[in-house]
Design an enzyme around this catalytic site. Structure first.
Site, short mmCIF file in Angstrom:
data_model
loop_
_atom_site.label_atom_id
_atom_site.label_comp_id
_atom_site.label_asym_id
_atom_site.label_seq_id
_atom_site.Cartn_x
_atom_site.Cartn_y
_atom_site.Cartn_z
CB CYS A 52 -0.92 0.11 1.06
SG CYS A 52 -2.22 -1.46 1.54
NE ARG A 129 -2.85 -4.44 -3.03
CZ ARG A 129 -2.40 -3.75 -1.93
NH1 ARG A 129 -2.30 -2.56 -1.81
NH2 ARG A 129 -1.75 -4.36 -1.23
#
Length: 215
Positions: A52, A129
């Site tokens: 991330c 995601r």
């Protein structure tokens, strides 16, 4: 209502669900943030995680590109505003990269559920995601989903944004692996007269229905 998502999962062509949330840049109403510009709304599983961090840095480093394309960014994860701020600060101190775009504090998972970012087969407590490209008319134009353990491709995100905007501006389509500056596909003729014009044109023709040109 017409063009609203079914089962709380927006589809391409749906109106982007509106919401008002607390972010790292203050309280934001999405429809106001979206007004007059494109928005890329993207989720990440959690703050202070390695993949991330690389993705958020990637978006931050491309801020000039997105600005030049009249596109705003908005991130999201199921973390508190305090966790977001601490993460933003830590990344900035360690790398010099600052996440200037708003990051939604979706601690109750309401926005993640609204946009179908929670996929139980992958995780019930972390958003996958997801990438939503939303045009200035608040229409969802493109959706990408990646699993938790695979980072997104920033060049593909940039390429598809340019493709969408180029298509809108010129009423054309893009072939496989299209890159900005390459030839585009023009719509197939829909009448016999248009077919005759196509055959006598100087277009690059594979067949009558598949013709390319440079912009």
């Amino acid at each position: 209502m017409e063009n609203q998502p079914i089962n709380n999962i927006p589809r391409i062509g749906d109106n982007a669900p509106d919401f008002e949330v607390l972010t790292t840049t203050g309280k934001i109403k999405f429809s106001e943030y979206n007004k007059g510009s494109w928005v890329i709304l993207f989720s990440h599983p959690a703050d202070f995680t390695p993949v991330c961090t690389t993705e958020m840095m990637g978006f931050a480093l491309e801020k000039d590109f997105f600005s030049s394309k009249n596109t705003k960014l908005m991130g999201l994860s199921i973390d508190s505003i305090h966790a977001h701020i601490a993460w933003v600060n830590a990344v900035n101190e360690k790398t010099g990269v600052l996440f200037e775009f708003p990051i939604i504090a979706d601690i109750d998972m309401s926005i993640a559920k609204l946009y179908g970012m929670l996929q139980p087969g992958e995780s019930e407590t972390a958003a996958v995601r997801a990438v939503f490209m939303i045009d200035p008319e608040s229409k969802v134009r493109l959706i990408m989903y990646y699993p938790l353990n695979v980072g997104r491709n920033m060049e593909e995100i940039k390429r598809t944004l340019i493709a969408l905007q180029t298509s809108d501006e010129n009423k054309v389509a893009m072939p496989l692996n299209w890159q900005p500056g390459e030839k585009v596909i023009i719509p197939a003729p829909k009448t016999i007269e248009a077919l005759a014009e196509r055959k006598s044109s100087d277009l690059e023709m594979v067949d009558w229905y598949l013709a390319k040109k440079s912009l």
